[in-house]
Design a protein around this motif. Structure first.
Motif, PDB file in Angstrom:
ATOM      1  N   MET B   1       2.272   2.914  10.531  1.00 18.43           N
ATOM      2  CA  MET B   1       1.182   1.943  10.438  1.00 18.43           C
ATOM      3  C   MET B   1       1.742   0.525  10.259  1.00 18.43           C
ATOM      4  SD  MET B   1      -1.807   1.800   7.581  1.00 18.43           S
ATOM      5  CE  MET B   1      -2.597   0.231   7.258  1.00 18.43           C
ATOM      6  N   LEU B   7      -3.766  -8.101   6.150  1.00 18.32           N
ATOM      7  CA  LEU B   7      -3.670  -7.058   5.121  1.00 18.32           C
ATOM      8  C   LEU B   7      -2.683  -7.467   4.030  1.00 18.32           C
ATOM      9  CD1 LEU B   7      -4.475  -4.293   4.048  1.00 18.32           C
ATOM     10  CD2 LEU B   7      -2.796  -3.248   5.576  1.00 18.32           C
ATOM     11  N   LEU B   8      -1.553  -8.028   4.445  1.00 14.42           N
ATOM     12  CA  LEU B   8      -0.560  -8.467   3.458  1.00 14.42           C
ATOM     13  C   LEU B   8      -1.163  -9.507   2.510  1.00 14.42           C
ATOM     14  CD1 LEU B   8       2.755  -8.137   3.089  1.00 14.42           C
ATOM     15  CD2 LEU B   8       2.584 -10.568   3.524  1.00 14.42           C
ATOM     16  N   LEU B  11      -3.624  -7.847   0.051  1.00 15.34           N
ATOM     17  CA  LEU B  11      -2.938  -7.099  -1.010  1.00 15.34           C
ATOM     18  C   LEU B  11      -2.233  -8.038  -1.981  1.00 15.34           C
ATOM     19  CD1 LEU B  11      -1.387  -4.234   1.169  1.00 15.34           C
ATOM     20  CD2 LEU B  11      -3.382  -4.048  -0.355  1.00 15.34           C
ATOM     21  N   ARG B  26      10.187  -9.344   5.889  1.00 10.90           N
ATOM     22  CA  ARG B  26      10.864  -8.140   5.380  1.00 10.90           C
ATOM     23  C   ARG B  26       9.866  -7.173   4.747  1.00 10.90           C
ATOM     24  NH1 ARG B  26      15.709  -7.494   3.004  1.00 10.90           N
ATOM     25  NH2 ARG B  26      14.808  -5.502   2.379  1.00 10.90           N
ATOM     26  N   LEU B  27       8.968  -7.740   3.952  1.00  9.67           N
ATOM     27  CA  LEU B  27       8.009  -6.903   3.237  1.00  9.67           C
ATOM     28  C   LEU B  27       7.085  -6.175   4.211  1.00  9.67           C
ATOM     29  CD1 LEU B  27       7.007  -6.088   0.410  1.00  9.67           C
ATOM     30  CD2 LEU B  27       5.355  -7.926   0.566  1.00  9.67           C
ATOM     31  N   ASP B  30       9.172  -3.373   5.573  1.00  8.67           N
ATOM     32  CA  ASP B  30       9.444  -2.331   4.566  1.00  8.67           C
ATOM     33  C   ASP B  30       8.192  -1.506   4.287  1.00  8.67           C
ATOM     34  OD1 ASP B  30      11.997  -3.263   4.378  1.00  8.67           O
ATOM     35  OD2 ASP B  30      11.680  -4.371   2.506  1.00  8.67           O
ATOM     36  N   MET B  31       7.076  -2.192   4.107  1.00  7.07           N
ATOM     37  CA  MET B  31       5.845  -1.459   3.773  1.00  7.07           C
ATOM     38  C   MET B  31       5.428  -0.544   4.921  1.00  7.07           C
ATOM     39  SD  MET B  31       3.598  -4.130   1.543  1.00  7.07           S
ATOM     40  CE  MET B  31       2.296  -2.935   1.246  1.00  7.07           C
ATOM     41  N   GLN B  33       7.388   0.909   6.957  1.00  3.78           N
ATOM     42  CA  GLN B  33       8.296   2.064   6.897  1.00  3.78           C
ATOM     43  C   GLN B  33       7.920   3.029   5.768  1.00  3.78           C
ATOM     44  OE1 GLN B  33      12.548   1.391   6.767  1.00  3.78           O
ATOM     45  NE2 GLN B  33      12.371  -0.184   8.341  1.00  3.78           N
ATOM     46  N   ILE B  34       7.577   2.471   4.609  1.00  2.00           N
ATOM     47  CA  ILE B  34       7.215   3.329   3.473  1.00  2.00           C
ATOM     48  C   ILE B  34       5.929   4.091   3.802  1.00  2.00           C
ATOM     49  CG2 ILE B  34       6.669   3.405   1.000  1.00  2.00           C
ATOM     50  CD1 ILE B  34       8.256   0.720   0.748  1.00  2.00           C
ATOM     51  N   ILE B  35       4.996   3.414   4.446  1.00  2.29           N
ATOM     52  CA  ILE B  35       3.737   4.084   4.808  1.00  2.29           C
ATOM     53  C   ILE B  35       4.009   5.204   5.816  1.00  2.29           C
ATOM     54  CG2 ILE B  35       1.485   3.764   5.935  1.00  2.29           C
ATOM     55  CD1 ILE B  35       1.532   0.914   4.572  1.00  2.29           C
ATOM     56  N   LEU B  37       6.658   6.921   5.915  1.00  2.00           N
ATOM     57  CA  LEU B  37       7.261   7.995   5.106  1.00  2.00           C
ATOM     58  C   LEU B  37       6.189   8.805   4.380  1.00  2.00           C
ATOM     59  CD1 LEU B  37      10.001   9.073   3.566  1.00  2.00           C
ATOM     60  CD2 LEU B  37       9.264   7.502   1.781  1.00  2.00           C
ATOM     61  N   VAL B  38       5.257   8.117   3.725  1.00  7.68           N
ATOM     62  CA  VAL B  38       4.280   8.841   2.910  1.00  7.68           C
ATOM     63  C   VAL B  38       3.199   9.503   3.774  1.00  7.68           C
ATOM     64  CG1 VAL B  38       4.715   7.404   0.891  1.00  7.68           C
ATOM     65  CG2 VAL B  38       2.807   6.840   2.383  1.00  7.68           C
TER      66      VAL B  38
END
Lengths: 471, 99
Positions: B1, B7-8, B11, B26-27, B30-31, B33-35, B37-38
């Motif tokens: 996603m 959205l940034l 938040l 970067r954020l 990163d976010m 990528q983390i999303i 992952l989860v």
């Protein structure tokens, strides 16, 4: 076990050194703290107070349960009157008005707190790299991380700067640095040690833990520190065992142990770790324990679960840092702008990343798809483990996939760093106790940890089994 | 996603944080990528599962509703970045231009 000079267990130290044991312990500890300064394990050292207290203990006729135990305290556990910063800029200048319950109980029992240990900012990290005070370093190779987030605590124990250190473990922050530094790292059952005075990161996962070079010291600390605390509603109301007595004659007992197949067959498992597991499975069989392989099909879902739950709780817990009541405050013309500037300047990037992720999973539109799903998956895990613990006394798995990594390895790849926690988050998600034991070495001479878990509140059994491996 | 700028910003406002320049890019990355992952949790069938909201096994009892000694005001004020003898001081709540 550590390749550095360390203290023996407290009872042995007292036996060997006689009445002046506390004083000689403090002086040796202070000397080593100086000797290993470059490893950056301590943020503060409380030299005069430690010496005074040791002197006082020497003059007391009756020995206390932790008479002269030299303890390092992670910089997220409160000691009254001392600075407490969670290794963050945002808490610069804060002095804790009260002590954590665990700290208070240790002090009453005669322990000597010798200083504050370095850690990752707000305990968020796997390498002690994200500290306002700079990274702590691995004693076996200063270019490697000591592990995190309780890195300073692990270094201090490994190099004999303290006998015992207090850390906190939200996703492996006690066990993983213990494994990387070759010491024992124990995370008790959720609720067994009071969390009052521990700076909150993720309240349903956080647990104060203990790092030491022998199980006897851990049992001694648990015997005085565990149990009900009116200041922590999640602390257990049940009577807690006398852990010191529980670990005596530990060799007599035989256990049924399940080795988690998905961990020993994990794609990221270092070959040296695989060999270590194989070797210890065979040793334990020979000792008369019954060993079987068990499956944990949820393994790959644990880090995703953890990332959602931990960041969600962190975003709520860290909302209190706003520059109003304590710590760092940025100059601004309005209150709203002061909040934003204080938080933007006060938090490090890793902490901000997690606050943002937590805000995302809790925000309307994403709450059900992420946060609720994670809570449901967490129940699946807990149910599954409960069933496993009906059949097995203990579960066995590596603490980490590999030995310590070089400082800066994950600087551009935070997501990959999260995956290092794959074997440790299980115990936090399930609230069960877990211990990392320094049982093996890599071919390059780096420590490797093997982890054992038991069902909730079976800590005495877990410690008793652990003690038997070193006797 | 993908995390876009809207959205940034939304938040960041909720979290009372601000990101600019390189940090911002970067954020976002990163976010995302983390999303990703989860999102793995989407593979699980959780229809019949109740969420687990408390990890403690025992019932939590409240203490008696009796006043206890809170922190001494003097000690609290000592930790405040800015205070007078009785209160913590903060910048104006209402912007002057809005008055």
């Amino acid at each position: 076990m550590s390749k550095f000079k360390t203290f023996p267990s407290l009872w042995r130290w007292l036996e060997e050194r006689g009445p002046k044991a506390p004083l000689s312990a403090v002086n040796i500890a202070l000397k080593r703290i100086e000797q290993f300064r470059d490893l950056n394990a301590f943020i503060d050292v409380w030299k005069e107070e430690a010496q005074q207290l040791a002197q006082q203990l020497v003059s007391e006729k009756r020995k206390k349960p932790l008479h002269g135990l030299i303890v390092g305290v992670k910089d997220n556990i409160a000691v009254a009157g001392k600075p407490l910063t969670a290794a963050s800029k945002i808490l610069q200048g804060y002095k804790s008005p009260f002590s954590a319950t665990v700290v208070e109980r240790l002090q009453e029992a005669g322990a000597i707190l010798i200083g504050r240990n370095n850690c990752d900012e707000f305990a968020m990290g796997s390498g002690n790299e994200y500290s306002y005070y700079g990274p702590a370093r691995n004693p076996y190779n200063p270019d490697l991380v000591p592990g995190g987030s309780s890195g300073g605590s692990a270094v201090a124990v490994a190099t004999g700067q303290v006998m015992v250190a207090l850390g906190s473990d939200t996703g492996g922050s006690v066990r993983q640095p213990a494994a990387y530094c070759g010491v024992i790292g124990y995370k008790p059952t959720y609720g067994l040690l009071s969390r009052y005075g521990l700076i909150a990161f993720a309240s349903s996962l956080d647990q104060i833990g203990i790092l030491a070079n022998n199980v006897e010291d851990i049992a001694a600390v648990m015997s005085v520190a565990a149990g009900k605390d009116p200041m922590d509603a999640t602390s257990t109301p049940s009577k807690t065992p006398n852990f010191v007595e529980e670990i005596i004659d530990s060799r007599q007992r035989k256990f049924k142990i399940g080795v988690i197949t998905e961990t020993v067959e994990h794609k990221d498992l270092h070959p040296d770790m695989a060999i270590a597991m194989e070797k210890w499975i065979s040793i334990l069989s020979k000792k008369g324990h019954e060993i079987e392989y068990v499956s944990l099909p949820l393994l790959d879902y644990l880090v995703p679960m953890y990332q959602i739950i931990a960041t969600a709780e962190a975003s709520a817990n860290l909302s209190r840092y706003d520059g109003v009541r304590y710590g760092y405050r940025a100059e601004a013309d309005t209150l709203e702008e002061m909040y934003i500037k204080t938080r933007t300047e006060g938090f490090g990037m890793e902490v901000k990343r997690r606050i943002m992720m937590g805000t995302f999973v809790l925000s309307s539109g994403f709450y059900d798809a992420y946060y609720m799903r994670a809570l449901k998956a967490r129940r699946l895990l807990v149910n599954y483990l409960n069933n496993l613990f009906k059949q097995y006394d203990l579960l066995m798995l590596p603490t980490t996939p590999a030995p310590a990594f070089p400082i800066g390895s994950f600087a551009q790849r935070p997501v990959e760093m999260y995956l290092v926690d794959v074997f440790t988050v299980i115990a936090n998600l399930a609230g069960t106790p877990a211990i990392s034991l320094p049982l093996a070495w890599s071919k390059d001479g780096l420590p490797l940890g093997i982890q054992f878990m038991s069902k909730a509140f079976d800590d005495a059994k877990l410690l008793s089994f652990s003690a038997s491996l070193f006797n | 996603m993908e995390i876009n700028d809207d959205l940034l910003d939304k938040l960041a406002f909720l979290a009372r944080l601000r990101f600019s320049g390189q940090d911002r890019e970067r954020l976002k990355q990163d976010m995302s990528q983390i999303i990703d992952l989860v999102n793995k949790l989407n593979e699980l069938n959780l229809d019949e599962v109740e969420p687990l909201t408390h990890i403690s096994q025992h019932l939590q009892e409240g203490r008696n509703d009796e006043p206890q000694n809170p922190l001494d005001k003097r000690i609290v004020l000592e930790n405040a970045p800015l205070s007078d003898s009785d209160y913590i001081k903060v910048p104006p709540v209402i912007n002057k231009s809005e008055e």
